[in-house]
Design a protein around this motif. Structure first.
Motif, short mmCIF file in Angstrom:
data_model
loop_
_atom_site.label_atom_id
_atom_site.label_comp_id
_atom_site.label_asym_id
_atom_site.label_seq_id
_atom_site.Cartn_x
_atom_site.Cartn_y
_atom_site.Cartn_z
N GLU A 49 0.80 -1.22 0.00
CA GLU A 49 0.00 0.00 0.00
C GLU A 49 0.84 1.27 0.00
N LYS A 63 -3.70 2.92 5.69
CA LYS A 63 -4.46 1.78 5.17
C LYS A 63 -4.15 0.50 5.93
N PRO A 91 -3.49 -4.86 -4.92
CA PRO A 91 -3.23 -3.46 -5.27
C PRO A 91 -3.01 -3.31 -6.77
#
Length: 196
Positions: free
Chosen positions: A73, A78, A161
């Motif tokens: 991330e 997060k 991601p």
């Protein structure tokens, strides 16, 4: 006149519990503040090191998930939920160890604290007593060699991601893909003109 006249006077409550602020916070920010209020374990570093091998064996999954989140991330906000899980696992682990093996844990921590370099190698007798107690009473064993677990896939509930390796996008629009460049005729430039 007070020096910091602009600050909110917070006596017993946290600043986000004040009605002026609580009404302005969205639910995500409130959740983030709850994660940040957790605090540390309150155990000194040398005591944490005494049971680090068994801790690694008990909390390996949540630790790996947290580290994967941090790597992928790139934004620590997060990963607060996963950091909270790591803190909860560590708190439960050290609570169980301190309740079941209090004497051995304290003796090992004191031995490590008294050595000049704070290395575990000088406290092997105390370490054997602590390891035996944790294995017999709690079933906690040391984590084997880290290489054994290096190829294990981490189970996570996060979506994959978009850019896990943080590659920079290609900004130069003049650059063409290699296959387009090599498929053109030999005497032709990228613009389609003939070479002179």
């Amino acid at each position: 006149m007070p020096l910091f006249a602009g600050h909110l006077p917070v006596q017993e409550k946290d600043f986000d519990d004040a009605p002026q602020i609580a009404n302005q916070l969205d639910p995500e920010t409130k959740e983030t503040l709850q994660y940040l209020k957790r605090g540390d374990l309150g155990i000194p570093n040398h005591a944490l090191r005494c049971a680090a091998y068994q801790y690694a064996g008990q909390c390996v999954d949540v630790n790996r998930e947290y580290m994967l989140c941090k790597q992928e991330e790139g934004d620590p906000r997060k990963c607060l939920k996963y950091g909270d899980r790591v803190s909860e696992c560590a708190a439960n682990f050290f609570r169980n160890v301190s309740e079941a093996c209090t004497d051995q844990f304290v003796k090992m921590a004191q031995c490590v604290e008294k050595t000049n370099s704070r290395k575990l190698i000088y406290c092997r007798a105390e370490q054997l007593a602590l390891d035996t107690c944790m294995f017999e009473k709690l079933g906690y064993d040391k984590l084997p060699d880290a290489g054994v677990y290096s190829d294990i896939e981490v189970k996570t509930d996060r979506p994959k991601p978009k850019n896990p390796y943080n590659f920079r996008p290609i900004i130069d629009s003049r650059r063409l893909p290699a296959e387009d460049y090599f498929e053109r005729p030999i005497g032709q430039t990228r613009d389609g003109d003939e070479k002179k």
